[in-house]
Design an enzyme around this catalytic site. Structure first.
Site, PDB file in Angstrom:
ATOM      1  N   PHE A  11       0.823  -1.215   0.000  1.00  0.00           N
ATOM      2  CA  PHE A  11       0.000   0.000   0.000  1.00  0.00           C
ATOM      3  C   PHE A  11       0.859   1.268   0.000  1.00  0.00           C
ATOM      4  O   PHE A  11       0.600   2.198   0.757  1.00  0.00           O
ATOM      5  CB  PHE A  11      -0.969   0.002   1.191  1.00  0.00           C
ATOM      6  CG  PHE A  11      -1.928  -1.158   1.195  1.00  0.00           C
ATOM      7  CD1 PHE A  11      -3.058  -1.150   0.396  1.00  0.00           C
ATOM      8  CD2 PHE A  11      -1.691  -2.274   1.982  1.00  0.00           C
ATOM      9  CE1 PHE A  11      -3.944  -2.232   0.393  1.00  0.00           C
ATOM     10  CE2 PHE A  11      -2.567  -3.352   1.986  1.00  0.00           C
ATOM     11  CZ  PHE A  11      -3.700  -3.333   1.184  1.00  0.00           C
ATOM     12  N   HIS A  12       1.855   1.298  -0.889  1.00  0.00           N
ATOM     13  CA  HIS A  12       2.751   2.450  -0.982  1.00  0.00           C
ATOM     14  C   HIS A  12       2.815   3.019  -2.399  1.00  0.00           C
ATOM     15  O   HIS A  12       3.907   3.222  -2.936  1.00  0.00           O
ATOM     16  CB  HIS A  12       4.160   2.060  -0.522  1.00  0.00           C
ATOM     17  CG  HIS A  12       4.252   1.638   0.902  1.00  0.00           C
ATOM     18  ND1 HIS A  12       5.327   0.914   1.406  1.00  0.00           N
ATOM     19  CD2 HIS A  12       3.414   1.831   1.955  1.00  0.00           C
ATOM     20  CE1 HIS A  12       5.137   0.683   2.688  1.00  0.00           C
ATOM     21  NE2 HIS A  12       3.981   1.228   3.046  1.00  0.00           N
ATOM     22  N   PRO A  13       1.686   3.325  -3.043  1.00  0.00           N
ATOM     23  CA  PRO A  13       1.760   3.899  -4.393  1.00  0.00           C
ATOM     24  C   PRO A  13       2.393   5.285  -4.355  1.00  0.00           C
ATOM     25  O   PRO A  13       2.175   6.062  -3.421  1.00  0.00           O
ATOM     26  CB  PRO A  13       0.293   3.956  -4.830  1.00  0.00           C
ATOM     27  CG  PRO A  13      -0.489   4.022  -3.565  1.00  0.00           C
ATOM     28  CD  PRO A  13       0.285   3.194  -2.581  1.00  0.00           C
TER      29      PRO A  13
END
Length: 565
Positions: A473-475
């Site tokens: 969850f690190h775009p």
């Protein structure tokens, strides 16, 4: 609501937008409109306020945009999760609360790019410190009076944490007392964005609570930005949807897009700023053909390496519904107990090869075997390492599919597209197995549950990664900062070729950082806030920091040699 004028309009009340809203309204003569598509950060909702409940917001849509990728071609064509926060606080309202700034060399590497010299680590460190209040006090690396509460793990929380850190050291890797201090490389306690009262320290709590009552700040929730308005090549305002109304607000100075690595390029494209061929496909009038908008998309991918625990010391009992009321009551009344922690209290960063200049693998240790989003819990006492590579060379894109602001864009991370990705994930699995078989874990370590000890060959490990690796969850990086042909913003977040428009969030990172992204995003907003206000930058730090300079990735031989494969 009628048409109004403000000095600044901020689209997105997340990790960056709340920083800007708070800092800009410190000047009483400046007016700010802060738009947020989601709702308030309800302080009575345990799902967002209790650290241990971090999986709950990802399981619904009240606080989560719940994006999905297009079928990922190198991941068995899976459509993969891309959760993003919705509500005051943005993704700081639903993230895992791991406070990791990245490696000093991430920022020094940014600074080697044309005209980004002032993004070196020692230029960024003062802004990390400005944002933070750390529970164990300030020093050269940490702040003592910032808006974000940071708690560091203390000894004795769970014996598995100390055993996993010690196992990493026994495997030959360094020990570090502070993953955000002099040396990131190694294993040690994790910092977390949690208040002294055991509540999530989102930017809504840390920043907006200071600013909500200011007469020069107007916060509008459930306000979905539709388009940025332009007069020629100058941004002049925003139209947004509020209930059944379409509202127009004008910006006397600037429009600040802080909608995150998915929604920021989506909003720019919907407004006519982006790759011309993409815009013409949807009959969007082209304000500026800017080819980098939505490209260069990056993320962290991770695996869960899971083991049975032979002693009943894991968090497995806390997953049972009959134990949860007691946990919740202690948290609600006292701010203590299992509910007051995100349970990522130890972790680390390693180099898997001596020629890696800084860590390429991150570990989060967890004393239970379960997916990050709360799914696939193993029905026994267990523990796991979340493991993934940090700077994949693979690049993806965010592409508009519709002019409808409610429609999700097409997202493709293009995970595992490069040979280096596969090498690093194989290295990570094998390094993790070696760590887990060290003497410090002998009393706890049972069977390897995932991937499973029988999976040993490159092909077998690759098959596991394709089927089981998940997003961290690190775009980021989809509106990158720089001055090359694919750059979207300059070194102060100003969109190239457009006046009065900035992007300020994780999308402007040129290259993803080594670790979680909430802390770097807050720092970016603090730093650019000073530029918007035309304040002199904070004085450059002179703190020392570790550089491997070709040193071996391991300082010694492992206490127990790796198993023969």
């Amino acid at each position: 609501m009628t048409t109004r004028e403000f000095d600044y309009i901020i689209c997105g009340a997340g990790s960056a937008g709340n920083v800007l809203a708070t800092r800009l309204t410190e000047d009483p003569g400046v007016t700010v409109l802060l738009l947020e598509a989601g709702g308030p950060d309800y302080r009575f909702d345990f799902r967002t306020q209790m650290p241990a409940a971090l999986a709950y917001p990802l399981q619904g849509r009240r606080y989560n945009w719940a994006y999905e990728t297009d079928p990922e071609p190198h991941m068995n064509h899976r459509r993969m999760e891309c959760g993003r926060g919705k509500g005051l606080g943005g993704s700081s309202l639903i993230n895992g609360m791991c406070y990791i700034r990245g490696n000093a060399l991430d920022y020094d590497n940014w600074a080697t790019h044309k005209a980004l010299e002032d993004w070196a680590y020692l230029d960024c460190l003062p802004y990390f410190r400005k944002a933070e209040t750390r529970d164990v006090g300030p020093n050269d690396y940490h702040g003592g009076d910032g808006p974000v509460s940071v708690t560091t793990s203390k000894p004795g929380v769970n014996p598995l944490f100390e055993a996993m850190v010690e196992a990493g050291v026994q495997a030959g890797y360094p020990r570090t007392d502070d993953l955000n201090g002099y040396q990131q490389e190694g294993f040690g306690p994790m910092d977390r964005t949690v208040t002294p009262r055991g509540r999530r320290a989102s930017t809504a709590r840390g920043y907006l609570d200071q600013a909500r009552a200011r007469p020069n700040l107007e916060i509008v929730t459930h306000a979905l930005a539709d388009r940025i308005l332009f007069s020629g090549k100058r941004a002049t305002g925003v139209t947004f949807l509020h209930g059944s109304a379409r509202v127009t607000a004008h910006a006397r100075r600037e429009v600040l897009v802080c909608s995150g690595a998915i929604a920021s390029p989506q909003l720019l494209q919907r407004s006519g700023v982006g790759p011309g061929e993409w815009l013409r496909e949807l009959d969007i009038p082209v304000v500026l053909d800017l080819p980098g908008v939505g490209r260069n998309l990056q993320d962290h991918l991770e695996m869960y390496i899971q083991f049975e625990c032979k002693e009943p010391v894991s968090l497995y009992p806390a997953l049972k519904w009959w134990n949860q009321p007691k946990i919740g009551l202690e948290w609600m009344l006292n701010g203590t107990g299992l509910g007051a922690s995100n349970h990522f209290e130890a972790g680390g960063f390693i180099r898997t090869r001596d020629d890696d200049p800084w860590p390429n693998i991150q570990y989060h240790f967890l004393p239970v075997a379960i997916n990050y989003n709360g799914s696939n819990a193993i029905e026994m006492h267990g523990f796991q390492a979340h493991v993934g590579s940090m700077r994949s060379p693979s690049r993806g894109r965010v592409k508009l599919k519709s002019r409808d602001p409610h429609a999700h864009p097409s997202i493709l991370f293009n995970y595992m597209a490069e040979a280096l990705d596969w090498r690093e994930f194989r290295d990570a699995i094998r390094a993790t197995r070696e760590i887990m078989r060290q003497p410090a874990l002998d009393r706890f370590r049972g069977r390897e549950l995932n991937p499973g000890a029988d999976l040993k060959s490159d092909n077998e490990l690759d098959t596991f990664v394709r089927a089981r690796a998940e997003t961290a969850f690190h775009p980021s990086c989809s509106c990158k900062m720089g001055y090359d042909d694919m750059a979207v913003v300059d070194n102060e977040g100003r969109v190239h070729g457009i006046d009065g428009l900035r992007v300020v969030d994780a999308s402007i990172m040129p290259i993803i950082t080594t670790g979680n992204l909430n802390a770097p995003t807050i720092m970016i907003a603090e730093k650019i806030a000073d530029r918007i206000r035309q304040h002199k930058p904070l004085e450059r730090s002179n703190a020392q920091y570790y550089v491997a300079n070709g040193a071996p990735a391991r300082g010694g031989k492992p206490a127990r040699a790796p198993a023969v494969v």
